[in-house]
Design a protein around this motif. Sequence first.
Motif, PDB file in Angstrom:
ATOM      1  N   HIS A  82       0.785  -0.934   0.012  1.00 35.38           N
ATOM      2  CA  HIS A  82       0.010  -0.100  -0.031  1.00 35.38           C
ATOM      3  C   HIS A  82       1.080   1.147  -0.101  1.00 35.38           C
ATOM      4  N   TYR A  83       0.585   2.183  -0.591  1.00 39.33           N
ATOM      5  CA  TYR A  83       1.305   3.592  -0.708  1.00 39.33           C
ATOM      6  C   TYR A  83       1.454   4.196   0.565  1.00 39.33           C
ATOM      7  N   ASP A  84       0.697   4.115   1.590  1.00 39.69           N
ATOM      8  CA  ASP A  84       0.800   4.472   2.921  1.00 39.69           C
ATOM      9  C   ASP A  84       1.895   3.898   3.646  1.00 39.69           C
ATOM     10  N   PHE A  85       1.966   2.514   3.559  1.00 36.15           N
ATOM     11  CA  PHE A  85       3.361   2.039   4.033  1.00 36.15           C
ATOM     12  C   PHE A  85       4.358   2.293   3.378  1.00 36.15           C
ATOM     13  N   GLY A  86       4.451   2.178   1.920  1.00 34.37           N
ATOM     14  CA  GLY A  86       5.572   2.266   1.245  1.00 34.37           C
ATOM     15  C   GLY A  86       6.499   3.702   1.502  1.00 34.37           C
ATOM     16  N   VAL A  87       5.509   4.620   1.683  1.00 30.27           N
ATOM     17  CA  VAL A  87       6.038   6.268   1.953  1.00 30.27           C
ATOM     18  C   VAL A  87       6.027   6.440   3.206  1.00 30.27           C
ATOM     19  N   TYR A  88       5.138   6.487   4.151  1.00 28.54           N
ATOM     20  CA  TYR A  88       4.938   6.755   5.510  1.00 28.54           C
ATOM     21  C   TYR A  88       5.063   5.537   6.520  1.00 28.54           C
ATOM     22  N   GLU A  89       5.390   4.398   6.083  1.00 34.93           N
ATOM     23  CA  GLU A  89       5.661   3.280   6.919  1.00 34.93           C
ATOM     24  C   GLU A  89       4.406   3.166   8.111  1.00 34.93           C
ATOM     25  N   ASP A  90       3.272   3.415   7.440  1.00 36.40           N
ATOM     26  CA  ASP A  90       2.098   3.427   8.083  1.00 36.40           C
ATOM     27  C   ASP A  90       1.680   2.085   8.365  1.00 36.40           C
ATOM     28  N   TYR A  91       1.487   1.123   9.592  1.00 38.06           N
ATOM     29  CA  TYR A  91       1.458   0.020  10.004  1.00 38.06           C
ATOM     30  C   TYR A  91       0.092  -0.288  10.125  1.00 38.06           C
ATOM     31  N   ASP A  92      -1.007   0.565   9.683  1.00 38.40           N
ATOM     32  CA  ASP A  92      -2.309   0.147   9.328  1.00 38.40           C
ATOM     33  C   ASP A  92      -2.198  -0.370   8.069  1.00 38.40           C
ATOM     34  N   ARG A  93      -0.984  -0.334   7.317  1.00 45.58           N
ATOM     35  CA  ARG A  93      -1.138  -1.202   5.883  1.00 45.58           C
ATOM     36  C   ARG A  93       0.155  -2.130   5.661  1.00 45.58           C
ATOM     37  N   ASP A  94       0.334  -2.558   7.057  1.00 45.95           N
ATOM     38  CA  ASP A  94       1.593  -3.467   7.016  1.00 45.95           C
ATOM     39  C   ASP A  94       1.173  -4.806   6.432  1.00 45.95           C
ATOM     40  N   TYR A  95       1.003  -4.947   5.062  1.00 45.11           N
ATOM     41  CA  TYR A  95       1.035  -6.003   4.438  1.00 45.11           C
ATOM     42  C   TYR A  95       1.633  -6.052   3.070  1.00 45.11           C
ATOM     43  N   ALA A  96       1.798  -7.096   2.393  1.00 44.50           N
ATOM     44  CA  ALA A  96       2.537  -7.034   1.296  1.00 44.50           C
ATOM     45  C   ALA A  96       2.107  -8.326   0.441  1.00 44.50           C
ATOM     46  N   PHE A  97       2.318  -8.475  -0.713  1.00 45.40           N
ATOM     47  CA  PHE A  97       2.039  -9.520  -1.693  1.00 45.40           C
ATOM     48  C   PHE A  97       3.238  -9.438  -2.868  1.00 45.40           C
ATOM     49  N   VAL A  98       3.820 -10.586  -2.950  1.00 41.46           N
ATOM     50  CA  VAL A  98       5.096 -10.726  -3.433  1.00 41.46           C
ATOM     51  C   VAL A  98       5.066 -11.782  -4.718  1.00 41.46           C
ATOM     52  N   LYS A  99       4.997 -11.458  -5.926  1.00 45.64           N
ATOM     53  CA  LYS A  99       5.074 -12.367  -7.175  1.00 45.64           C
ATOM     54  C   LYS A  99       6.300 -13.254  -6.988  1.00 45.64           C
ATOM     55  N   GLN A 100       6.258 -14.494  -7.302  1.00 44.83           N
ATOM     56  CA  GLN A 100       7.367 -15.221  -7.408  1.00 44.83           C
ATOM     57  C   GLN A 100       7.609 -15.900  -8.648  1.00 44.83           C
ATOM     58  N   PHE A 101       8.900 -16.199  -8.991  1.00 44.51           N
ATOM     59  CA  PHE A 101       9.427 -16.701 -10.243  1.00 44.51           C
ATOM     60  C   PHE A 101       8.497 -18.052 -10.013  1.00 44.51           C
ATOM     61  N   SER A 102       7.995 -18.649 -11.055  1.00 41.30           N
ATOM     62  CA  SER A 102       7.004 -19.750 -11.212  1.00 41.30           C
ATOM     63  C   SER A 102       7.749 -20.989 -10.902  1.00 41.30           C
ATOM     64  N   ASP A 103       9.074 -21.407 -11.257  1.00 36.40           N
ATOM     65  CA  ASP A 103       9.323 -22.507 -11.003  1.00 36.40           C
ATOM     66  C   ASP A 103      10.688 -22.607 -10.085  1.00 36.40           C
ATOM     67  N   ILE A 104      10.505 -23.882  -9.441  1.00 36.63           N
ATOM     68  CA  ILE A 104      11.424 -23.896  -8.283  1.00 36.63           C
ATOM     69  C   ILE A 104      12.973 -23.758  -9.076  1.00 36.63           C
ATOM     70  N   THR A 105      13.932 -23.369  -8.085  1.00 41.74           N
ATOM     71  CA  THR A 105      15.138 -22.886  -8.605  1.00 41.74           C
ATOM     72  C   THR A 105      16.033 -23.980  -9.557  1.00 41.74           C
TER      73      THR A 105
END
Length: 351
Positions: free
Chosen positions: A185-208
């Motif tokens: 969320h913009y508020d976390f990325g810019v202001y470190e607002d913990y009301d938005r302390d969540y993230a979703f991360v794309k992974q490379f689709s194949d195991i290494t």
Amino acid sequence: MNTPLKRTLLPLGGGLAVAALLGASMPGTAQATDIVKHSESVGTPDAQGIATFWLRNNAAALEAATYLEEDTTEVSKLTSTGTAEADTKPGSVAPTTTTATTTSKNVNLPRTIGKVFFVNAAGENKWCSATSVQSKYQNVVATAGHCTYDTANDEQLLDKWVFVPGYYQGKAPWGIYVGKQAFVHYDFGVYEDYDRDYAFVKQFSDITVTDAGRLGDNVAGQGFAWNQKLQQANFVFGYPQAAQPDGNKPFTGATPKWCYGKTTAKTVGDAAKKIEEHVGIKCSMTAGADGGPWLLKYSNTKRLGYLNGVTSTFNDQDENNRVDYLSTPYFDGDTYNVYASAANLWSGTLL
């Protein structure tokens, strides 16, 4: 849910037009471009190097990692701030199943949970907890924002970021997935607002090392829920390791633990972390469990439910110098927008 100031913030850069990607309008009250920030994308050559870093010498770097201490060891007492108000109608996305077999000894725990490993600014190997979550390409991991996004170096994914599903006593039964891009969320990325302390991360689709398929095909993906009523039962999973504030050390971080209970009737706050709208649950897990999933309507048989939060803070409500309360940001329509930004994008392959 947010204050007017938070609602009127506009990104300085890095926003993503999610509605165009999905071909439909988003449920949040703000436009997706107003609330989503994403990190720079990790390239395939870099990802291959990241995998090698963690796997060499019999995965010694994984063994050397310790729980993330920043922002989690200072336990405090939360204060009630009012009842959560949904910003749109309640919604959910169903979990995805898998037919893959498991070698995990923890048959009652979800296959989706694991640890995220990364290197912090001091060059230390650290971890948090996380889970695989349903997505179009079965390639998304959900965790806490402070376990993912380098707010000190804007638009950066924390260094050498990987997800190890099913991590158990130093073992990686389903391999290592390299993170490609983080969405916060913009508020976390810019202001470190913990009301938005969540993230979703794309992974490379194949195991290494071998082409073993997509993350969700191997471990499944939890569903996703937003704008849910409070006082509902949730299972909370994670890998705690930190000592209690009184010095007691009940956890090792080697194996996952869980708590079960109903969320608070009111949202709770902590001025130090700009928290006004967190949801709490009684639980004694300590740091290391941050980023772990809160699962609504969890089935012990299917080992699936609906992601309804991620552990953000550790608190001492009865002030006896022991953690007795965890909190998560309330998942609303904004949270869905950030999740959908990651959930609808292909991330490519390492091979």
